[in-house]
Write a protein that holds these residues in place. Structure first.
Motif, PDB file in Angstrom:
ATOM      1  N   SER A  45       0.500   3.704  -1.970  1.00 52.61           N
ATOM      2  CA  SER A  45       0.548   2.275  -2.291  1.00 52.61           C
ATOM      3  C   SER A  45       1.428   1.542  -1.283  1.00 52.61           C
ATOM      4  N   LEU A  63       3.532  -2.865  -6.687  1.00 51.35           N
ATOM      5  CA  LEU A  63       2.886  -1.710  -6.067  1.00 51.35           C
ATOM      6  C   LEU A  63       1.414  -2.045  -5.977  1.00 51.35           C
ATOM      7  N   SER A  65      -2.517  -1.378  -4.297  1.00 49.83           N
ATOM      8  CA  SER A  65      -3.422  -0.384  -3.719  1.00 49.83           C
ATOM      9  C   SER A  65      -3.754  -0.770  -2.281  1.00 49.83           C
ATOM     10  N   ARG A  66      -4.012   0.276  -1.467  1.00 49.33           N
ATOM     11  CA  ARG A  66      -4.388   0.070  -0.067  1.00 49.33           C
ATOM     12  C   ARG A  66      -5.780   0.650   0.153  1.00 49.33           C
ATOM     13  N   GLU A  74      -1.136  -2.289  -8.904  1.00 49.58           N
ATOM     14  CA  GLU A  74      -1.160  -1.087  -9.736  1.00 49.58           C
ATOM     15  C   GLU A  74      -0.013  -1.080 -10.738  1.00 49.58           C
TER      16      GLU A  74
END
Length: 176
Positions: A45, A63, A65-66, A74
């Motif tokens: 993340s 946090l 997501s990539r 997230e």
């Protein structure tokens, strides 16, 4: 809000996972508006440290997501940083160093915090940082360089632009 990932791609940040962020989106940065000032990789993340908004006086780390699913929040981590927002965030000694300062510009010294993990209680370090400290990076394992913004314009910044090195106190390594 667009974020660049490590491969140079970008994704739109979806604020739906953070009610305080959605409420702050139409506001200006000095009025508690949405303002990202710190970023660090956190496993798979991206951890985004917010200068504002604060949520019930606590700083927020998103946090996110990539990759192909990039941009979804997230988790929202709330940190008690004495009512301050995050001005910078870097990985350090298995955890993270955070510069905390007022969400709106004010003539207030900034503070340095250590997180052994993002879900751990923050530890305030006995380091004095001047007003308008905006960025930090480790010089080595014992010294930290900080930069103070300032553009020389009258009344723009109370502290002129500068940088200096300071000693970093010992911190506890990350425990997983």
């Amino acid at each position: 809000h667009w974020v660049i990932d490590e491969e140079g791609g970008s994704f739109a940040l979806n604020l739906a996972g953070c009610a305080a962020c959605l409420a702050a989106e139409p506001l200006g940065p000095d009025d508690g508006g949405f303002n990202i000032e710190g970023a660090a990789l956190a496993g798979d993340s991206l951890a985004l440290g917010l200068r504002s908004p604060l949520d019930k006086g606590q700083a927020l780390v998103l946090l996110v997501s990539r990759g192909a699913a990039g941009g979804h929040i997230e988790q929202v981590v709330r940190l008690p940083l004495d009512g301050a927002g995050i001005r910078d965030m870097i990985p350090f000694r298995g955890g993270y160093l955070l510069v905390a300062g007022p969400a709106a510009d004010a003539d207030t010294p900034h503070s340095l915090w250590y997180l052994s993990r993002l879900d751990a209680p923050p530890e305030r370090l006995p380091v004095a940082l001047p007003t308008s400290t905006e960025g930090i990076w480790p010089v080595d394992d014992h010294r930290l360089r900080y930069v103070v913004d300032g553009d020389g314009e009258p009344n723009a910044c109370n502290t002129p632009g500068s940088w200096a090195d300071i000693e970093i106190p010992e911190v506890q390594p990350s425990r997983k």
